[in-house]
Design an enzyme around this catalytic site. Structure first.
Site, mmCIF file in Angstrom:
data_model
loop_
_atom_site.group_PDB
_atom_site.id
_atom_site.type_symbol
_atom_site.label_atom_id
_atom_site.label_comp_id
_atom_site.label_asym_id
_atom_site.label_seq_id
_atom_site.Cartn_x
_atom_site.Cartn_y
_atom_site.Cartn_z
ATOM 1 N N HIS A 1 0.852 -1.196 0.000
ATOM 2 C CA HIS A 1 0.000 0.000 0.000
ATOM 3 C C HIS A 1 0.887 1.246 0.000
ATOM 4 C CE1 HIS A 1 -2.869 3.042 1.200
ATOM 5 N NE2 HIS A 1 -3.808 2.213 0.777
ATOM 6 N N GLU B 1 -4.115 1.770 -7.697
ATOM 7 C CA GLU B 1 -4.508 2.797 -6.739
ATOM 8 C C GLU B 1 -3.612 4.019 -6.919
ATOM 9 O OE1 GLU B 1 -6.452 2.341 -2.664
ATOM 10 O OE2 GLU B 1 -4.331 2.173 -2.278
#
Ligand code: PGA
Length: 243
Positions: free
Chosen positions: A86, A156
């Site tokens: 992430h 993302e």
């Protein structure tokens, strides 16, 4: 293919009681709930339909690694998925592509399904979509080196995240389609065409339908909106109708 929603709770909520209450309301098929480490066990015992994901893992099985949690430990407690790479971990914890790659391989080795996050920062996107493609292709090349197995890949764009490093503005569905099509070629060759590709970044009930329409996306990774049970349940409904 059924659309998948991944609830990335990040460092929320504060108590186990709140975590259990939220998990109960969001318990549905094709949902992966990713609570903070201390609540994994309680949430795992609470849900009957959703799967459970961790937000990170280490690459070794056990040993002198203070503070780390291994994929084998997660697997043994009923966790099936793990978010790896992430952007918040890459930025705040200094995770490199080499570390991400080791984590992805270790997770697969222990029988977990990695949820690999890739995406470009704002400075790169400002240079245009070709620059974003080059950035993401380089991440995928390094993160997926010698990786074989079942996993989920999330596009993302860092700037599209709703809090922290992002602007709160989602990418538009046309750009997402271009990026995801580009990524699907790379990921498909490397891991097989069935590998689910998701989008993450300010996904809400207001934009999810447009984002996952058609076949180019298999679902979404949801941060902020997954902390609001009513909102997340609307998103589950939308994802179901787009199957
Ligand atoms: P967001 O977060 O949905 O709040 O933008 C997504 C993520 O960073 O995983």
């Amino acid at each position: 293919m059924d659309k998948v929603l991944i609830a990335n709770w990040k460092m929320h909520p504060l108590t186990e009681r709140e975590a259990i209450a939220l998990a109960k309301k969001c318990d549905a098929a094709n949902v992966v709930i990713c609570p903070p480490f201390p609540f994994l066990g309680a949430v795992e015992k609470t849900v009957t339909k959703a799967k459970i994901g961790a937000q990170d893992t280490f690459w070794e099985e056990k040993g002198a690694y203070t503070g780390e949690v291994s994929p084998a430990m997660l697997k043994k407690m009923g966790v099936s998925h793990v978010i790896i790479g992430h952007s918040e971990r890459r930025r705040y914890l200094g995770e490199t592509d080499e570390m991400v790659n080791k984590k992805v391989r270790a997770a697969i080795h222990s029988g977990l399904t990695p949820i690999l996050c890739v995406g470009e920062p704002l400075a790169v996107r400002k240079k245009g979509i070709s620059a974003a493609k080059r950035f993401v292709a380089a991440q995928l090349r390094k993160d997926l080196q010698s990786v074989h197995g079942k996993m989920i890949v999330v596009y993302e764009p860092i700037w599209a995240i709703s809090a922290g490093l992002g602007t709160g503005n989602p990418d538009n569905p046309q750009n997402v389609a271009v990026m995801v099509k580009f990524m699907r070629d790379i990921v498909g060759k490397k891991l097989g065409k069935a590998t689910p590709l998701l989008y993450g970044g300010s996904a809400t009930s207001g934009n999810l339908g447009r984002l996952i329409t058609g076949n180019f996306l298999d679902g979404a990774l949801v941060g902020g909106a997954s902390l609001n049970a009513k909102e997340f349940r609307s998103m589950i409904q939308i994802a179901r109708n787009k199957r």
